[in-house]
Design a protein around this motif. Structure first.
Motif, PDB file in Angstrom:
ATOM      1  N   CYS A 204       2.842 -17.045  43.320  1.00 52.80           N
ATOM      2  CA  CYS A 204       3.213 -18.441  43.600  1.00 52.80           C
ATOM      3  C   CYS A 204       2.998 -19.380  42.415  1.00 52.80           C
ATOM      4  O   CYS A 204       3.189 -20.603  42.546  1.00 52.80           O
ATOM      5  CB  CYS A 204       2.546 -18.976  44.870  1.00 52.80           C
ATOM      6  SG  CYS A 204       3.347 -18.358  46.378  1.00 52.80           S
ATOM      7  N   VAL A 205       2.640 -18.849  41.256  1.00 52.96           N
ATOM      8  CA  VAL A 205       2.534 -19.674  40.046  1.00 52.96           C
ATOM      9  C   VAL A 205       3.902 -20.305  39.779  1.00 52.96           C
ATOM     10  O   VAL A 205       4.933 -19.651  39.873  1.00 52.96           O
ATOM     11  CB  VAL A 205       2.071 -18.823  38.836  1.00 52.96           C
ATOM     12  CG1 VAL A 205       2.251 -19.574  37.530  1.00 52.96           C
ATOM     13  CG2 VAL A 205       0.621 -18.416  39.024  1.00 52.96           C
ATOM     14  N   GLY A 206       3.894 -21.601  39.471  1.00 49.89           N
ATOM     15  CA  GLY A 206       5.130 -22.336  39.235  1.00 49.89           C
ATOM     16  C   GLY A 206       5.583 -23.107  40.472  1.00 49.89           C
ATOM     17  O   GLY A 206       6.315 -24.084  40.370  1.00 49.89           O
ATOM     18  N   HIS A 207       5.116 -22.675  41.636  1.00 52.27           N
ATOM     19  CA  HIS A 207       5.534 -23.310  42.890  1.00 52.27           C
ATOM     20  C   HIS A 207       4.376 -23.966  43.640  1.00 52.27           C
ATOM     21  O   HIS A 207       4.469 -25.104  44.072  1.00 52.27           O
ATOM     22  CB  HIS A 207       6.179 -22.282  43.828  1.00 52.27           C
ATOM     23  CG  HIS A 207       7.481 -21.731  43.353  1.00 52.27           C
ATOM     24  ND1 HIS A 207       8.667 -22.421  43.454  1.00 52.27           N
ATOM     25  CD2 HIS A 207       7.794 -20.555  42.772  1.00 52.27           C
ATOM     26  CE1 HIS A 207       9.664 -21.686  42.955  1.00 52.27           C
ATOM     27  NE2 HIS A 207       9.154 -20.550  42.538  1.00 52.27           N
ATOM     28  N   PHE A 208       3.282 -23.206  43.804  1.00 54.19           N
ATOM     29  CA  PHE A 208       2.165 -23.673  44.621  1.00 54.19           C
ATOM     30  C   PHE A 208       0.834 -23.302  43.974  1.00 54.19           C
ATOM     31  O   PHE A 208       0.780 -22.402  43.144  1.00 54.19           O
ATOM     32  CB  PHE A 208       2.210 -23.036  46.025  1.00 54.19           C
ATOM     33  CG  PHE A 208       3.453 -23.351  46.805  1.00 54.19           C
ATOM     34  CD1 PHE A 208       3.607 -24.574  47.454  1.00 54.19           C
ATOM     35  CD2 PHE A 208       4.486 -22.418  46.892  1.00 54.19           C
ATOM     36  CE1 PHE A 208       4.765 -24.866  48.180  1.00 54.19           C
ATOM     37  CE2 PHE A 208       5.641 -22.705  47.614  1.00 54.19           C
ATOM     38  CZ  PHE A 208       5.782 -23.930  48.255  1.00 54.19           C
ATOM     39  N   ASP A 209      -0.228 -23.989  44.387  1.00 50.04           N
ATOM     40  CA  ASP A 209      -1.565 -23.696  43.867  1.00 50.04           C
ATOM     41  C   ASP A 209      -2.124 -22.399  44.437  1.00 50.04           C
ATOM     42  O   ASP A 209      -2.956 -21.751  43.801  1.00 50.04           O
ATOM     43  CB  ASP A 209      -2.544 -24.834  44.201  1.00 50.04           C
ATOM     44  CG  ASP A 209      -2.210 -26.093  43.427  1.00 50.04           C
ATOM     45  OD1 ASP A 209      -1.559 -25.971  42.369  1.00 50.04           O
ATOM     46  OD2 ASP A 209      -2.588 -27.186  43.875  1.00 50.04           O
ATOM     47  N   GLU A 210      -1.705 -22.046  45.644  1.00 53.17           N
ATOM     48  CA  GLU A 210      -2.223 -20.854  46.310  1.00 53.17           C
ATOM     49  C   GLU A 210      -1.067 -19.959  46.730  1.00 53.17           C
ATOM     50  O   GLU A 210      -0.008 -20.460  47.098  1.00 53.17           O
ATOM     51  CB  GLU A 210      -2.996 -21.246  47.585  1.00 53.17           C
ATOM     52  CG  GLU A 210      -4.162 -22.188  47.371  1.00 53.17           C
ATOM     53  CD  GLU A 210      -5.356 -21.487  46.769  1.00 53.17           C
ATOM     54  OE1 GLU A 210      -5.426 -20.241  46.845  1.00 53.17           O
ATOM     55  OE2 GLU A 210      -6.220 -22.187  46.226  1.00 53.17           O
ATOM     56  N   PRO A 211      -1.269 -18.636  46.714  1.00 54.09           N
ATOM     57  CA  PRO A 211      -0.238 -17.740  47.220  1.00 54.09           C
ATOM     58  C   PRO A 211       0.080 -18.065  48.688  1.00 54.09           C
ATOM     59  O   PRO A 211      -0.805 -17.988  49.545  1.00 54.09           O
ATOM     60  CB  PRO A 211      -0.870 -16.357  47.086  1.00 54.09           C
ATOM     61  CG  PRO A 211      -1.876 -16.511  45.993  1.00 54.09           C
ATOM     62  CD  PRO A 211      -2.423 -17.917  46.174  1.00 54.09           C
ATOM     63  N   GLN A 212       1.304 -18.454  48.951  1.00 49.11           N
ATOM     64  CA  GLN A 212       1.682 -18.903  50.292  1.00 49.11           C
ATOM     65  C   GLN A 212       1.602 -17.795  51.333  1.00 49.11           C
ATOM     66  O   GLN A 212       1.202 -18.036  52.473  1.00 49.11           O
ATOM     67  CB  GLN A 212       3.096 -19.493  50.258  1.00 49.11           C
ATOM     68  CG  GLN A 212       3.196 -20.717  49.358  1.00 49.11           C
ATOM     69  CD  GLN A 212       2.282 -21.844  49.803  1.00 49.11           C
ATOM     70  OE1 GLN A 212       2.524 -22.475  50.829  1.00 49.11           O
ATOM     71  NE2 GLN A 212       1.214 -22.088  49.065  1.00 49.11           N
ATOM     72  N   CYS A 213       1.971 -16.576  50.946  1.00 49.35           N
ATOM     73  CA  CYS A 213       1.940 -15.474  51.918  1.00 49.35           C
ATOM     74  C   CYS A 213       0.509 -15.222  52.395  1.00 49.35           C
ATOM     75  O   CYS A 213       0.273 -15.001  53.583  1.00 49.35           O
ATOM     76  CB  CYS A 213       2.560 -14.218  51.315  1.00 49.35           C
ATOM     77  SG  CYS A 213       1.833 -13.714  49.744  1.00 49.35           S
ATOM     78  N   GLN A 214      -0.446 -15.268  51.464  1.00 52.85           N
ATOM     79  CA  GLN A 214      -1.857 -15.055  51.826  1.00 52.85           C
ATOM     80  C   GLN A 214      -2.320 -16.126  52.818  1.00 52.85           C
ATOM     81  O   GLN A 214      -3.104 -15.836  53.716  1.00 52.85           O
ATOM     82  CB  GLN A 214      -2.746 -15.151  50.581  1.00 52.85           C
ATOM     83  CG  GLN A 214      -2.935 -13.844  49.842  1.00 52.85           C
ATOM     84  CD  GLN A 214      -3.909 -13.990  48.682  1.00 52.85           C
ATOM     85  OE1 GLN A 214      -4.195 -15.102  48.224  1.00 52.85           O
ATOM     86  NE2 GLN A 214      -4.403 -12.876  48.196  1.00 52.85           N
ATOM     87  N   GLN A 215      -1.828 -17.353  52.622  1.00 50.99           N
ATOM     88  CA  GLN A 215      -2.247 -18.463  53.481  1.00 50.99           C
ATOM     89  C   GLN A 215      -1.835 -18.243  54.932  1.00 50.99           C
ATOM     90  O   GLN A 215      -2.526 -18.662  55.847  1.00 50.99           O
ATOM     91  CB  GLN A 215      -1.620 -19.784  53.005  1.00 50.99           C
ATOM     92  CG  GLN A 215      -1.931 -20.177  51.578  1.00 50.99           C
ATOM     93  CD  GLN A 215      -3.380 -20.533  51.396  1.00 50.99           C
ATOM     94  OE1 GLN A 215      -3.887 -21.441  52.068  1.00 50.99           O
ATOM     95  NE2 GLN A 215      -4.059 -19.827  50.525  1.00 50.99           N
ATOM     96  N   VAL A 216      -0.667 -17.619  55.138  1.00 50.32           N
ATOM     97  CA  VAL A 216      -0.137 -17.526  56.502  1.00 50.32           C
ATOM     98  C   VAL A 216      -0.358 -16.176  57.181  1.00 50.32           C
ATOM     99  O   VAL A 216      -0.229 -16.078  58.399  1.00 50.32           O
ATOM    100  CB  VAL A 216       1.376 -17.850  56.537  1.00 50.32           C
ATOM    101  CG1 VAL A 216       1.619 -19.284  56.054  1.00 50.32           C
ATOM    102  CG2 VAL A 216       2.187 -16.868  55.713  1.00 50.32           C
ATOM    103  N   CYS A 217      -0.677 -15.143  56.430  1.00 46.17           N
ATOM    104  CA  CYS A 217      -0.796 -13.812  57.043  1.00 46.17           C
ATOM    105  C   CYS A 217      -1.933 -13.785  58.070  1.00 46.17           C
ATOM    106  O   CYS A 217      -3.082 -14.044  57.727  1.00 46.17           O
ATOM    107  CB  CYS A 217      -1.042 -12.747  55.975  1.00 46.17           C
ATOM    108  SG  CYS A 217      -1.213 -11.092  56.692  1.00 46.17           S
TER     109      CYS A 217
END
Ligand code: SF4
Ligand code: SF4
Length: 81
Positions: free
Chosen positions: A40-53
């Motif tokens: 998620c570098v370039g888009h978000f501070d945190e990996p989005q998939c990890q946040q929602v899994c």
């Protein structure tokens, strides 16, 4: 890049959250294309998939360790394409 382990329950929550379209349903469980995952570098501070899994089954891929610099370069390559 991150990877999805066999604890994946195929809930499909992560796929639409990926800004790079790196996640897809695989043969048995969801998979991440390491060529497209920028962590998620370039888009978000945190990996989005990890946040929602819901089962927390998306760790760093030990076979695809990359520096932040390399991830940013991958992001630039993907967005330029
Ligand atoms: Fe997609 Fe980000 Fe997850 Fe990588 S870390 S698969 S870019 S959502
Ligand atoms: Fe599998 Fe987690 Fe993605 Fe659901 S959110 S499909 S459990 S990796």
């Amino acid at each position: 890049a991150l990877m999805i382990t066999d604890e994946c329950i195929n809930c499909d929550v992560c796929e639409p959250e990926c800004p790079n379209g790196a996640i897809s349903p695989g043969e048995e469980i969801y998979v991440i294309d390491p060529g497209l995952c920028t962590e998620c570098v370039g888009h978000f501070d945190e990996p989005q998939c990890q946040q929602v899994c819901p089962v927390d089954c998306i760790p760093l891929d030990p076979d695809h360790r990359e520096s932040r610099d390399a991830l940013m370069k991958k992001y630039e390559r993907i967005t330029a394409a």
